[in-house]
Each structure stands twice: as C-alpha cells, then as structure tokens.
Design a protein around this motif. Structure first.
Motif, PDB file in Angstrom:
ATOM      1  N   LYS A 181       0.839  -1.203   0.000  1.00  0.00           N
ATOM      2  CA  LYS A 181       0.000   0.000   0.000  1.00  0.00           C
ATOM      3  C   LYS A 181       0.875   1.254   0.000  1.00  0.00           C
ATOM      4  CE  LYS A 181      -3.710   2.260   2.273  1.00  0.00           C
ATOM      5  NZ  LYS A 181      -4.545   2.621   3.254  1.00  0.00           N
ATOM      6  N   ASP A 182       0.525   2.199  -0.869  1.00  0.00           N
ATOM      7  CA  ASP A 182       1.220   3.482  -0.979  1.00  0.00           C
ATOM      8  C   ASP A 182       2.695   3.347  -1.340  1.00  0.00           C
ATOM      9  OD1 ASP A 182      -1.159   4.859  -0.306  1.00  0.00           O
ATOM     10  OD2 ASP A 182      -0.731   4.606   1.833  1.00  0.00           O
ATOM     11  N   SER A 183       3.037   2.311  -2.086  1.00  0.00           N
ATOM     12  CA  SER A 183       4.434   2.141  -2.499  1.00  0.00           C
ATOM     13  C   SER A 183       4.766   3.098  -3.642  1.00  0.00           C
ATOM     14  CB  SER A 183       4.702   0.702  -2.919  1.00  0.00           C
ATOM     15  OG  SER A 183       3.938   0.380  -4.066  1.00  0.00           O
ATOM     16  N   SER A 184       6.045   3.385  -3.778  1.00  0.00           N
ATOM     17  CA  SER A 184       6.509   4.249  -4.861  1.00  0.00           C
ATOM     18  C   SER A 184       7.979   3.964  -5.127  1.00  0.00           C
ATOM     19  CB  SER A 184       6.332   5.722  -4.487  1.00  0.00           C
ATOM     20  OG  SER A 184       7.170   6.055  -3.391  1.00  0.00           O
ATOM     21  N   ASN A 185       8.431   4.381  -6.298  1.00  0.00           N
ATOM     22  CA  ASN A 185       9.846   4.300  -6.648  1.00  0.00           C
ATOM     23  C   ASN A 185      10.421   5.701  -6.649  1.00  0.00           C
ATOM     24  OD1 ASN A 185       9.621   1.566  -7.034  1.00  0.00           O
ATOM     25  ND2 ASN A 185       9.477   1.697  -9.246  1.00  0.00           N
ATOM     26  N   GLU A 186      11.597   5.849  -6.089  1.00  0.00           N
ATOM     27  CA  GLU A 186      12.313   7.121  -6.130  1.00  0.00           C
ATOM     28  C   GLU A 186      13.553   6.917  -6.987  1.00  0.00           C
ATOM     29  OE1 GLU A 186      14.523  10.349  -3.193  1.00  0.00           O
ATOM     30  OE2 GLU A 186      13.642   8.540  -2.334  1.00  0.00           O
ATOM     31  N   TRP A 187      13.593   7.621  -8.117  1.00  0.00           N
ATOM     32  CA  TRP A 187      14.733   7.529  -9.027  1.00  0.00           C
ATOM     33  C   TRP A 187      15.754   8.587  -8.647  1.00  0.00           C
ATOM     34  CZ3 TRP A 187      15.404   3.463 -12.046  1.00  0.00           C
ATOM     35  CH2 TRP A 187      14.286   2.671 -12.324  1.00  0.00           C
ATOM     36  N   LEU A 188      17.011   8.178  -8.608  1.00  0.00           N
ATOM     37  CA  LEU A 188      18.082   9.038  -8.117  1.00  0.00           C
ATOM     38  C   LEU A 188      19.143   9.234  -9.201  1.00  0.00           C
ATOM     39  CD1 LEU A 188      18.099   7.223  -4.693  1.00  0.00           C
ATOM     40  CD2 LEU A 188      17.211   9.530  -5.116  1.00  0.00           C
ATOM     41  N   GLU A 189      20.367   9.479  -8.791  1.00  0.00           N
ATOM     42  CA  GLU A 189      21.444   9.790  -9.724  1.00  0.00           C
ATOM     43  C   GLU A 189      21.870   8.579 -10.552  1.00  0.00           C
ATOM     44  OE1 GLU A 189      23.590   8.548  -5.887  1.00  0.00           O
ATOM     45  OE2 GLU A 189      21.728   9.589  -6.404  1.00  0.00           O
ATOM     46  N   ALA A 190      22.501   8.871 -11.673  1.00  0.00           N
ATOM     47  CA  ALA A 190      23.056   7.820 -12.522  1.00  0.00           C
ATOM     48  C   ALA A 190      24.230   7.147 -11.811  1.00  0.00           C
ATOM     49  CB  ALA A 190      23.526   8.416 -13.850  1.00  0.00           C
ATOM     50  N   VAL A 191      24.505   5.915 -12.187  1.00  0.00           N
ATOM     51  CA  VAL A 191      25.670   5.195 -11.679  1.00  0.00           C
ATOM     52  C   VAL A 191      26.911   5.903 -12.203  1.00  0.00           C
ATOM     53  CG1 VAL A 191      26.901   2.984 -11.763  1.00  0.00           C
ATOM     54  CG2 VAL A 191      24.399   3.031 -11.615  1.00  0.00           C
ATOM     55  N   ASP A 192      27.898   6.101 -11.332  1.00  0.00           N
ATOM     56  CA  ASP A 192      29.134   6.763 -11.729  1.00  0.00           C
ATOM     57  C   ASP A 192      29.805   5.993 -12.869  1.00  0.00           C
ATOM     58  OD1 ASP A 192      32.322   6.878 -11.254  1.00  0.00           O
ATOM     59  OD2 ASP A 192      31.406   8.808 -10.723  1.00  0.00           O
ATOM     60  N   GLU A 193      30.070   6.684 -13.953  1.00  0.00           N
ATOM     61  CA  GLU A 193      30.630   6.048 -15.163  1.00  0.00           C
ATOM     62  C   GLU A 193      31.981   5.383 -14.882  1.00  0.00           C
ATOM     63  OE1 GLU A 193      30.211   5.068 -19.215  1.00  0.00           O
ATOM     64  OE2 GLU A 193      28.801   6.170 -17.987  1.00  0.00           O
ATOM     65  N   ASN A 194      32.839   6.044 -14.128  1.00  0.00           N
ATOM     66  CA  ASN A 194      34.161   5.472 -13.823  1.00  0.00           C
ATOM     67  C   ASN A 194      34.035   4.212 -12.988  1.00  0.00           C
ATOM     68  OD1 ASN A 194      35.630   7.415 -15.251  1.00  0.00           O
ATOM     69  ND2 ASN A 194      35.646   8.813 -13.501  1.00  0.00           N
ATOM     70  N   GLU A 195      33.150   4.220 -12.000  1.00  0.00           N
ATOM     71  CA  GLU A 195      32.958   3.034 -11.160  1.00  0.00           C
ATOM     72  C   GLU A 195      32.380   1.890 -11.985  1.00  0.00           C
ATOM     73  OE1 GLU A 195      30.893   3.806  -7.481  1.00  0.00           O
ATOM     74  OE2 GLU A 195      32.097   5.616  -7.123  1.00  0.00           O
ATOM     75  N   TYR A 196      31.407   2.195 -12.841  1.00  0.00           N
ATOM     76  CA  TYR A 196      30.820   1.162 -13.692  1.00  0.00           C
ATOM     77  C   TYR A 196      31.885   0.554 -14.612  1.00  0.00           C
ATOM     78  CZ  TYR A 196      28.062  -1.144 -17.272  1.00  0.00           C
ATOM     79  OH  TYR A 196      27.568  -2.077 -18.140  1.00  0.00           O
ATOM     80  N   ASN A 197      32.712   1.396 -15.192  1.00  0.00           N
ATOM     81  CA  ASN A 197      33.722   0.914 -16.137  1.00  0.00           C
ATOM     82  C   ASN A 197      34.789   0.045 -15.479  1.00  0.00           C
ATOM     83  OD1 ASN A 197      32.613   1.924 -18.511  1.00  0.00           O
ATOM     84  ND2 ASN A 197      33.556   3.927 -18.200  1.00  0.00           N
ATOM     85  N   GLN A 198      34.908   0.091 -14.156  1.00  0.00           N
ATOM     86  CA  GLN A 198      35.866  -0.753 -13.444  1.00  0.00           C
ATOM     87  C   GLN A 198      35.323  -2.166 -13.216  1.00  0.00           C
ATOM     88  OE1 GLN A 198      37.195   1.245  -9.886  1.00  0.00           O
ATOM     89  NE2 GLN A 198      37.821   3.067 -11.015  1.00  0.00           N
ATOM     90  N   LEU A 199      34.035  -2.374 -13.440  1.00  0.00           N
ATOM     91  CA  LEU A 199      33.460  -3.709 -13.268  1.00  0.00           C
ATOM     92  C   LEU A 199      33.949  -4.612 -14.395  1.00  0.00           C
ATOM     93  CD1 LEU A 199      29.813  -2.691 -12.328  1.00  0.00           C
ATOM     94  CD2 LEU A 199      31.634  -3.425 -10.792  1.00  0.00           C
ATOM     95  N   GLY A 200      34.104  -5.914 -14.093  1.00  0.00           N
ATOM     96  CA  GLY A 200      34.656  -6.860 -15.064  1.00  0.00           C
ATOM     97  C   GLY A 200      33.941  -7.033 -16.331  1.00  0.00           C
TER      98      GLY A 200
END
Length: 132
Positions: A113-132
């Motif tokens: 009941k009364d659920s919602s999604n809160e969208w926030l900032e994008a994933v940091d590009e440098n951190e993402y690019n360090q993933l395998g």
C-alpha cells in the motif's frame, strides 16, 4: 544476440523509463495483477540509475546474459542466468548489463500500500567501467 534467445520476449523499447536508464533497455510486461512482473532486457552497457522502492521490495530472476546488482555502500555483484536477487524496501540500488553482454531479468514487484519508486542519480561512469 537473437530475439529467440530471450525467454519471455524482448518487448518494446523502455521509453516510459528511458530517462532513468543509461543505454537502451526493453520492457515486456508479463502480468499486471498480484505481484506485477516484467521481462526487462538491457543492451550491453545499459543500466538503470540508483533507485529506491519505498514501502515495497522487488525480486529479480536473472534469465540471460551477464549483469550486475549493487546496493549503496556495497560492492557490485555479478549476475548470471539462474541468480535471484531479493531487494528489501528502502534499499538504494541499481542493476543492469555488463559492458560486453546483453542481460535479461524478470522483475517482480512486491505489492504494498502506498508504495513508490524514487529515481536518483546515474551510476558513476568510472565506477561502472571498473566492473569486469
């Protein structure tokens, strides 16, 4: 990747939520009642922004490719077909494809009941690019 490889169908471009994704994703709604479910497909490198499911949770059932799930303050975890992620309410997180792989999961919304999604900032590009 061929469309026939996607177990529950590619669906349509995820235009309704495109502003909350980096890269192209596709959405195929499977059910609307009970615990609504959708098949979400991410092109290589596509991921959603950090977000929080308020008052409800989410379950991800991974069906194809390789991707990642990360909770705020924790390391990203690699996802592959057969993996299941149970996301508790109020947990800041993101999920999406690896840089070099398509990725598909079934998203199961936990009704509340009364659920919602809160969208926030994008994933940091440098951190993402360090993933395998």
């Amino acid at each position: 990747m061929e469309k026939k490889e996607i177990l529950f169908g590619l669906g349509e471009p995820n235009d309704a939520y495109a502003q909350y994704f980096d890269g192209q994703s596709y959405l195929n709604r499977l059910t609307e009642t009970g615990g609504p479910m959708a098949n979400v497909t991410f092109e290589p490198g596509c991921r959603n922004h950090w977000h929080i499911h308020h008052k409800s949770g989410q379950i991800l059932l991974c069906t194809m490719g390789r991707g990642y799930y990360q909770e705020w303050g924790k390391p990203a975890q690699e996802l592959k077909p057969g993996d299941i992620v149970c996301i508790s309410p109020e947990v800041k997180h993101w999920h999406g494809a690896a840089k070099d792989s398509w990725f598909t999961h079934i998203s199961v919304e936990i009704p509340a009941k009364d659920s919602s999604n809160e969208w926030l900032e994008a994933v940091d590009e440098n951190e993402y690019n360090q993933l395998g």
